[in-house]
Design an enzyme around this catalytic site. Structure first.
Site, short mmCIF file in Angstrom:
data_model
loop_
_atom_site.label_atom_id
_atom_site.label_comp_id
_atom_site.label_asym_id
_atom_site.label_seq_id
_atom_site.Cartn_x
_atom_site.Cartn_y
_atom_site.Cartn_z
N ASP A 1 -2.16 4.48 -8.17
CA ASP A 1 -0.79 4.71 -7.70
C ASP A 1 0.08 4.74 -8.95
O ASP A 1 0.10 3.79 -9.73
CB ASP A 1 -0.33 3.58 -6.78
N ASP B 1 -0.26 7.22 6.13
CA ASP B 1 0.19 5.84 5.84
C ASP B 1 0.56 5.17 7.15
O ASP B 1 1.76 5.02 7.47
CB ASP B 1 1.42 5.87 4.92
O1 1PR Z 1 4.68 11.39 1.01
O2 1PR Z 1 3.58 13.42 0.12
O3 1PR Z 1 5.23 12.18 -1.26
O4 1PR Z 1 2.98 11.24 -0.80
C1 1PR Z 1 3.19 9.95 -1.28
C2 1PR Z 1 1.86 9.33 -1.49
O5 1PR Z 1 2.07 8.09 -2.16
C3 1PR Z 1 1.12 9.04 -0.21
O6 1PR Z 1 -0.24 9.36 -0.36
C4 1PR Z 1 1.29 7.54 -0.01
O7 1PR Z 1 0.13 6.97 0.54
C5 1PR Z 1 1.49 7.05 -1.42
N1 1PR Z 1 2.41 5.90 -1.51
C6 1PR Z 1 3.74 5.94 -1.32
N2 1PR Z 1 4.25 4.71 -1.54
C7 1PR Z 1 3.24 3.91 -1.86
C8 1PR Z 1 3.33 2.49 -2.19
O8 1PR Z 1 2.32 1.80 -2.41
N3 1PR Z 1 4.53 1.96 -2.24
N4 1PR Z 1 0.85 4.21 -2.14
C9 1PR Z 1 2.07 4.66 -1.84
C10 1PR Z 1 -0.06 4.18 -1.24
C11 1PR Z 1 -2.05 3.38 -0.83
C12 1PR Z 1 -3.36 3.63 -1.32
C13 1PR Z 1 -3.84 2.45 -2.07
C14 1PR Z 1 -4.86 1.91 -1.15
C15 1PR Z 1 -5.87 1.03 -1.76
N5 1PR Z 1 -1.09 3.56 -1.83
O9 1PR Z 1 -3.59 4.82 -1.91
O10 1PR Z 1 -4.24 2.83 -3.32
O11 1PR Z 1 -4.18 1.25 -0.08
O12 1PR Z 1 -5.30 -0.14 -2.20
P1 1PR Z 1 -6.16 -1.48 -2.28
O13 1PR Z 1 -7.57 -1.10 -2.53
O14 1PR Z 1 -5.60 -2.23 -3.44
O15 1PR Z 1 -5.97 -2.18 -0.98
P2 1PR Z 1 4.19 12.09 -0.20
#
Ligand code: 1PR
Length: 586
Positions: free
Chosen positions: A279, A437
């Site tokens: 991320d 999400d």
């Molecule tokens: O909406 O097209 O602009 O895409 C935004 C992207 O960014 C989406 O794929 C969304 O999942 C991601 N995103 C947005 N905000 C966050 C955040 O964390 N604040 N990250 C985010 C999402 C989730 C996973 C993470 C897993 C594994 N991250 O990809 O890496 O949950 O984590 P873990 O193994 O530590 O539990 P758009």
């Protein structure tokens, strides 16, 4: 990689290669070429003497950056084909076919490349076709066809049959059975190589002399052909890590290809993938950093509420590749508010990473139509194209896919204009991931909501026995009136090739994946589902692969926090993910 047809000129204007300015527009109708042997008398073979130069046939319908990077990484220079004579004077020719079969043939026919290619191959000059570069050698393809191919090998390219539940595209790491001596495939029996395709050619009596390996995915299909100096592979050596690089190296060092004894064939099986996710966002100091949230909250809540900084994206991606990651994903997590084409460091991250990382790279965040302050409009296709040009193999769409699915379910109409539909039409659905999400919403009874519910393994805080999974947008900030189940089915119909299934409740918790959710979605669709969020131990990977039909598992925190016992348990801190998953999960 195959894709549905491109625009009427056959190749979208944003996919220009050195070849394309030379092309004339035929008005977009498919015009089968004449058999190549009859129309090439004016051409003659003349090999050049530059030994370290590889000639690359890039007709401009997709990303061949990875192939370029792999060739350069192996110490060779690249000469791009500009005209048919460049093919004929090549010492070795690499043809990494990308895009749709019909569009590729149209480009090759329009500018005389098809004839030169046939002549080069018929003269047994060193040739390596990759993916569509293999399929084009056959007689025809059913991909939006029938469409005639180069006709050098008997056989028809057809689609995998998904009617009995086979997940199509065939995406991931599979083994091949070597059926014939092939200098470039020596020693790869039993090793995994990376495939991504929906179409394949079946072995037959007519083409059996060409086949050098087959692969099993629902059925046995041709994974490579060899005859003399002519080689072509259905998989992607440039995305198959060290194994793939060794195949390319053997082809490029043609003198090193020797006939070896055949290894005995084993049944192959598509491996479950383990994906490392980074991320990425800009921190308060303006640096692009890898971060990681707890339930999507990436701030420390001490030390001044700083964005958690876990390292530099390019370095971490390179480390995970060396450690054995099957794929690497970058999610630009503030892409929903910061326009990615304004976020040039992210493009630079992709460019630098793809120079040294030879497994598939996915990038997501901010893929949508956008109008900037000066009124200039950017289509989501332009944004995606820039990501592909910079080294991405797949793009992932989050928020925009939710809004598209809602509209589709409301109207029942596929407009063809959404980001999802446009990008998958041009680049193929295997290049489009939809990232979901969802947040768990407990209910007492399935009748309480209009969305699909599951009976949960662990009841909710008030003893609720059911839950639905509410989709969110803008990084989990806004809940939407659509469930993950309804979204998954809608985006599959709209052209998604894969689903990245996060779960806000489990994200960063290290307590395991949400098995209820992953079962629900992976059983609802026929495209591959990537389970994400919650991995905290090796056993969690085993569990998700045993209890659900997820094709891959993605994790972040467990890889960033190297203190987990299993990290040390593996020799030299090396995480050979493919092996540990096979040992522990399957
Ligand atoms: O909406 O097209 O602009 O895409 C935004 C992207 O960014 C989406 O794929 C969304 O999942 C991601 N995103 C947005 N905000 C966050 C955040 O964390 N604040 N990250 C985010 C999402 C989730 C996973 C993470 C897993 C594994 N991250 O990809 O890496 O949950 O984590 P873990 O193994 O530590 O539990 P758009």
């Amino acid at each position: 990689m195959e894709a549905p047809p491109l625009s009427s000129s056959g190749v979208a204007s944003h996919l220009r290669s050195p070849l394309l300015p030379r092309l004339s527009n035929t008005g977009g109708t498919w015009n089968p070429r004449k058999p190549c042997s009859k129309s090439k008398k004016h051409l003659s073979i003349r090999a050049s003497s530059q030994d370290s130069t590889v000639t690359l046939l890039d007709y401009g319908a997709g990303n061949v950056r990875s192939v370029r990077n792999a060739i350069r990484y192996l110490g060779f220079d690249i000469k791009d084909v500009q005209k048919p004579e460049d093919i004929l004077s090549a010492n070795r020719l690499v043809f990494p076919g990308v895009g749709a079969f019909a569009a590729a043939m149209e480009v090759l026919n329009q500018n005389g490349m098809a004839d030169a290619l046939c002549m080069y191959i018929e003269k047994d000059r060193p040739f390596l076709g990759i993916c569509l570069g293999l399929q084009l050698l056959f007689e025809s393809s059913e991909e939006n066809g029938p469409v005639k191919g180069l006709g050098l090998i008997p056989g028809v390219v057809g689609r995998f049959d998904s009617s009995s539940g086979l997940r199509v595209p065939h995406i991931g790491w599979n083994t091949v059975q070597i059926t014939k001596d092939s200098g470039i495939l020596d020693d790869i029996e039993g090793q995994h190589v990376y495939f991504v395709h929906s179409y394949r050619v079946l072995p037959s009596d007519a083409n059996k002399d060409w086949i050098s390996s087959t692969c099993n995915y629902g059925e046995s299909f041709i994974s490579s052909i060899t005859r003399g100096n002519i080689h072509a592979v259905q998989f992607h050596p440039e995305k198959s890590g060290d194994v793939g690089l060794s195949i390319l190296r053997k082809f490029l060092n043609t003198s090193s290809s020797k006939t070896k004894k055949l290894a005995c064939g084993k049944a192959s099986k598509l491996a479950k993938r383990v994906i490392s996710c980074l991320d990425v966002r800009t921190n308060d100091k303006g640096d692009l950093v890898v971060t990681k949230g707890d339930q999507y909250d990436v701030r420390e809540h001490r030390d001044g509420d700083e964005v958690r900084n876990l390292g530099k994206p390019v370095e971490l991606a390179g480390q995970y590749y060396k450690d054995g990651a099957d794929e690497v994903s970058f999610l630009n997590i503030t892409g929903f508010r910061d326009f990615p084409l304004g976020d040039l460091p992210m493009l630079q991250v992709l460019r630098c990473t793809s120079e040294n990382v030879f497994v598939p790279l996915t990038v997501g965040g901010g893929i949508r139509d956008f109008t900037d302050g000066s009124g200039r409009h950017y289509s989501s296709l332009e944004v995606a194209s820039e990501y592909f040009r910079s080294g991405a193999d797949k793009i992932s769409i989050g928020s925009d896919a939710v809004l598209t699915a809602e509209e589709y379910l409301r109207t029942g109409v596929k407009t063809g204009k959404s980001s999802l539909e446009q990008i998958s039409r041009v680049y193929g659905n295997q290049a489009v991931v939809v990232s979901i999400d969802p947040r768990r919403m407990y209910v007492r009874s399935p009748d309480d909501v209009e969305f699909k519910t599951v009976k949960v393994t662990t009841p909710g805080p008030f003893g609720e026995e059911y839950a639905w999974y509410q989709c969110t947008v803008s990084g989990g900030r806004e809940g939407r009136p659509i469930g993950a189940y309804e979204l998954a089915k809608a985006v599959e119909e709209l052209g998604a090739g894969e689903i990245l299934l996060n779960c806000i409740d489990c994200d960063g918790q290290g307590q395991g994946f949400d098995i209820d959710l992953i079962k629900l979605i992976s059983e609802a669709v026929t495209i591959p589902v990537i389970a994400s969020s919650g991995a905290g131990a090796v056993e969690h990977f085993s569990e998700v692969f045993k209890k659900t039909s997820a094709s891959a598992a993605l994790a972040a925190g467990i890889f960033h926090r190297k203190e987990k016992p299993w990290w040390n348990w593996l020799a030299d801190g090396q995480v050979c993910w493919k092996i540990f998953v096979l040992l522990h999960a399957l």
